[in-house]
Design a protein around this motif. Structure first.
Motif, mmCIF file in Angstrom:
data_model
loop_
_atom_site.group_PDB
_atom_site.id
_atom_site.type_symbol
_atom_site.label_atom_id
_atom_site.label_comp_id
_atom_site.label_asym_id
_atom_site.label_seq_id
_atom_site.Cartn_x
_atom_site.Cartn_y
_atom_site.Cartn_z
ATOM 1 N N ASN A 53 -6.477 -0.169 -7.419
ATOM 2 C CA ASN A 53 -6.904 0.219 -6.400
ATOM 3 C C ASN A 53 -6.404 1.393 -5.700
ATOM 4 O O ASN A 53 -5.267 1.525 -5.471
ATOM 5 N N VAL A 54 -7.369 2.366 -5.489
ATOM 6 C CA VAL A 54 -6.867 3.522 -4.755
ATOM 7 C C VAL A 54 -7.816 3.737 -3.735
ATOM 8 O O VAL A 54 -8.862 3.679 -3.616
ATOM 9 N N TYR A 55 -6.920 4.182 -2.690
ATOM 10 C CA TYR A 55 -7.662 4.430 -1.330
ATOM 11 C C TYR A 55 -7.437 5.969 -0.668
ATOM 12 O O TYR A 55 -6.380 6.297 -1.050
ATOM 13 N N LYS A 56 -8.151 6.460 -0.080
ATOM 14 C CA LYS A 56 -7.719 7.806 0.545
ATOM 15 C C LYS A 56 -7.944 7.723 2.095
ATOM 16 O O LYS A 56 -8.769 6.978 2.505
ATOM 17 N N LEU A 57 -6.926 8.236 2.705
ATOM 18 C CA LEU A 57 -6.934 8.131 3.969
ATOM 19 C C LEU A 57 -7.849 9.118 4.661
ATOM 20 O O LEU A 57 -7.612 10.417 4.640
ATOM 21 N N LEU A 109 0.857 7.965 -1.919
ATOM 22 C CA LEU A 109 1.218 8.682 -2.848
ATOM 23 C C LEU A 109 1.567 10.193 -2.515
ATOM 24 O O LEU A 109 1.855 11.006 -3.200
ATOM 25 N N ILE A 140 7.887 3.503 -8.590
ATOM 26 C CA ILE A 140 7.244 4.653 -8.053
ATOM 27 C C ILE A 140 8.505 5.291 -7.096
ATOM 28 O O ILE A 140 8.710 6.574 -7.237
ATOM 29 N N GLN A 146 5.900 -2.513 -9.084
ATOM 30 C CA GLN A 146 5.382 -1.189 -9.162
ATOM 31 C C GLN A 146 5.650 -0.446 -8.109
ATOM 32 O O GLN A 146 6.142 1.054 -8.487
ATOM 33 N N GLU A 190 1.595 10.294 -10.388
ATOM 34 C CA GLU A 190 1.716 8.838 -10.035
ATOM 35 C C GLU A 190 0.147 8.489 -10.458
ATOM 36 O O GLU A 190 -0.041 7.128 -11.014
ATOM 37 N N GLY A 207 -2.782 11.750 1.519
ATOM 38 C CA GLY A 207 -3.653 11.008 1.960
ATOM 39 C C GLY A 207 -4.425 9.826 0.897
ATOM 40 O O GLY A 207 -5.104 9.263 1.181
ATOM 41 N N TYR A 208 -3.671 10.045 -0.245
ATOM 42 C CA TYR A 208 -3.949 9.132 -1.086
ATOM 43 C C TYR A 208 -3.018 7.674 -1.207
ATOM 44 O O TYR A 208 -1.829 7.939 -1.232
ATOM 45 N N TYR A 209 -3.708 6.704 -1.142
ATOM 46 C CA TYR A 209 -2.887 5.437 -1.246
ATOM 47 C C TYR A 209 -3.289 4.535 -2.519
ATOM 48 O O TYR A 209 -4.317 4.583 -2.948
ATOM 49 N N ALA A 210 -2.393 3.724 -2.843
ATOM 50 C CA ALA A 210 -2.566 2.854 -4.109
ATOM 51 C C ALA A 210 -2.019 1.662 -3.800
ATOM 52 O O ALA A 210 -0.979 1.202 -3.104
ATOM 53 N N GLU A 211 -2.757 0.515 -4.123
ATOM 54 C CA GLU A 211 -2.377 -0.789 -4.023
ATOM 55 C C GLU A 211 -1.464 -1.381 -5.330
ATOM 56 O O GLU A 211 -1.576 -1.468 -6.313
ATOM 57 N N ARG A 212 -0.126 -1.780 -4.778
ATOM 58 C CA ARG A 212 0.848 -1.922 -5.878
ATOM 59 C C ARG A 212 1.612 -3.258 -5.588
ATOM 60 O O ARG A 212 1.647 -3.519 -4.464
ATOM 61 N N MET A 267 0.927 -1.161 0.002
ATOM 62 C CA MET A 267 -0.056 0.105 -0.167
ATOM 63 C C MET A 267 0.950 1.105 -0.129
ATOM 64 O O MET A 267 1.688 1.605 0.998
#
Lengths: 328, 127
Positions: free
Chosen positions: B57-61, A89, A105, A101, B48, A92-97, A86
């Motif tokens: 899949n993108v998440y926001k905290l 980015l 980054i 990958q 990115e 507060g944005y997270y991406a599953e990689r 996880m």
């Protein structure tokens, strides 16, 4: 000997203390930048070790680790799903990689950090140059250096006043410089002339090409010079003979509504006036030319239809509006 | 004598105003710095996100939880945020310029008052 310039103590313009203060301030700025640089270098090191770790993690399906629990406690645990990351980015944005990958980054981030380092180094170099200048100034003003200012005297006047012993070499070197400048100017002029010549040749060549290509068109139209705009005008004219030949006949038939036709005629004439001679040549062509069916042809047709109507009742409305009415 | 006192009071007031202005300016600079950093971060995020696959899949905290978000939605959000920050930066630039102009005019006014005080004192010394 007359007075030639002014002598001022350097320390009166830049007091030694002021210069030292300035240099101190610049030094502070440099140390600040140095701290920033160190911080970023730390980030780069962290990034590199993180890349190594991320690349190594998926080598096993699970790792035995110590899980932090609270501030001081750990307990043994097991790390599974070793190829799922996880990645934050930012904002507060997270991406599953995957591991691969993620390393991509991280490498991009490393590059961004390196550009930052480069810019910081450039800034520091500038600051260092500034600091050395201030230091030199402070040192010189402390030494009691004087600044001598002399008004610039032209060469010819220096030639007449060869009194100052060491002034002569100065002036000759100046003259040499000037001559060199003149030489450069001359060369520049020559270059410019040559460039102009070349440009002119090019233009002429272009023009020759143009006239050649248009000549082929001209041979059919029997005209001397042509540009694109004239070609399009000729097209307009091509259809006009139909009208021109029809209209006189019409006007002979109905002289009562002459004003209407005359109005039409006059507008047509205006359009025809300019390329009259071209029209004559094209009359044979126009009969076979069916490509252009503009409003003008329709126009002539309408006039023929309208004739009896107009004879019976002399309407004084504008002809154009009547056409529109008829078309409906 | 009264005029001199008046001038000195005036000078004090003006100096206070100038101080306030300078404080405002430095505060403005700090806010600006913060926004520029945020803008850089958002631009990085956008870069990115552009590089991600459609089905990533993108998440926001949000607070303590990660909320799953659509990639397109996240992209639009970040873009909007960048727009907002840029607008805010522009606004800050405007106010900063305004404040600096005010500061300069204040400085000039203070300089004038000082000169008048000096001339008054010089006159008094002669008299």
């Amino acid at each position: 000997m007359e007075k030639k310039g002014t002598v001022t103590q350097l320390s009166s313009i830049f007091p030694a203390e002021e210069a030292q203060k300035a240099s101190k301030r610049v030094e502070e700025a440099i140390t600040e930048r140095q701290q920033q640089l160190n911080q970023i270098k730390g980030f780069i090191d962290d990034n590199i070790s993180l890349i190594n770790l991320v690349q190594k993690l998926p080598d096993e399906t699970h790792h035995n680790i110590m899980v932090p629990f609270g501030k001081a406690a750990f307990f043994p645990g097991r790390l599974i799903h070793t190829n799922e990351f996880m990645v934050l980015l930012g904002e507060g944005y997270y991406a599953e990689r995957t591991s691969k990958q993620t390393t991509e980054i991280l490498k991009r981030r490393g590059k961004a950090l390196e550009t930052q380092v480069e810019s910081l180094k450039a800034i520091m170099q500038d600051l260092k140059a500034e600091a050395s200048f201030f230091d030199a100034t402070a040192y010189e003003s402390a030494e009691g250096l004087v600044e001598i200012r002399e008004d610039y005297v032209d060469e010819d006047s220096s030639g007449t006043l060869p009194t100052a012993g060491y002034e002569n070499p100065d002036s000759t070197s100046l003259e040499v410089d000037n001559r060199k400048g003149a030489d450069e100017d001359e060369e520049y002029e020559r270059l410019k002339l040559r460039m102009d010549e070349l440009e002119r040749e090019e233009e002429e060549a272009e023009r020759a090409n143009e006239s050649e290509s248009s000549d082929e068109d001209e041979q059919t139209q029997n005209e001397a010079n042509s540009t694109i705009s004239q070609n399009s005008m000729n097209q307009e004219v091509r259809s006009s003979p139909v009208e021109a030949s029809d209209v006189p006949g019409v006007s002979k038939d109905g002289s009562s509504h002459g004003d209407h036709i005359a109005l039409n005629n006059s507008t047509m004439d205006k359009a025809l006036e300019l390329p009259q001679d071209a029209k004559k040549v094209q009359t044979p062509l126009s009969s076979s030319n069916t490509a252009f069916t503009g409003s003008i042809v329709e126009h002539a047709h309408n006039i023929g239809m309208q004739l009896p109507e107009q004879r019976s009742g002399a309407r004084s409305s504008k002809p154009v509006s009547r056409f529109k009415m008829q078309r409906k | 004598m009264a005029a001199l006192k008046e001038l000195q009071r005036d000078l004090e007031n003006k100096a206070n105003d100038l101080n306030k202005l300078q404080k405002d300016i430095s505060k403005n600079h700090q806010v600006r710095k913060k926004y520029t950093i945020q803008l850089g971060e958002n631009e990085l995020v956008l870069k990115e996100l552009d590089l991600l696959n459609e089905d990533a899949n993108v998440y926001k905290l949000i607070g303590p939880v990660l909320v799953k978000q659509d990639l397109a939605e996240a992209n639009a959000n970040v873009r909007k945020r960048i727009e907002y920050i840029s607008a805010e930066l522009k606004r800050l630039d405007g106010t900063l310029q305004d404040l600096e102009e005010k500061q300069n005019s204040k400085k000039e006014a203070i300089f004038k008052v000082q000169q008048r005080i000096q001339s008054l004192q010089a006159g008094k010394g002669k008299a």
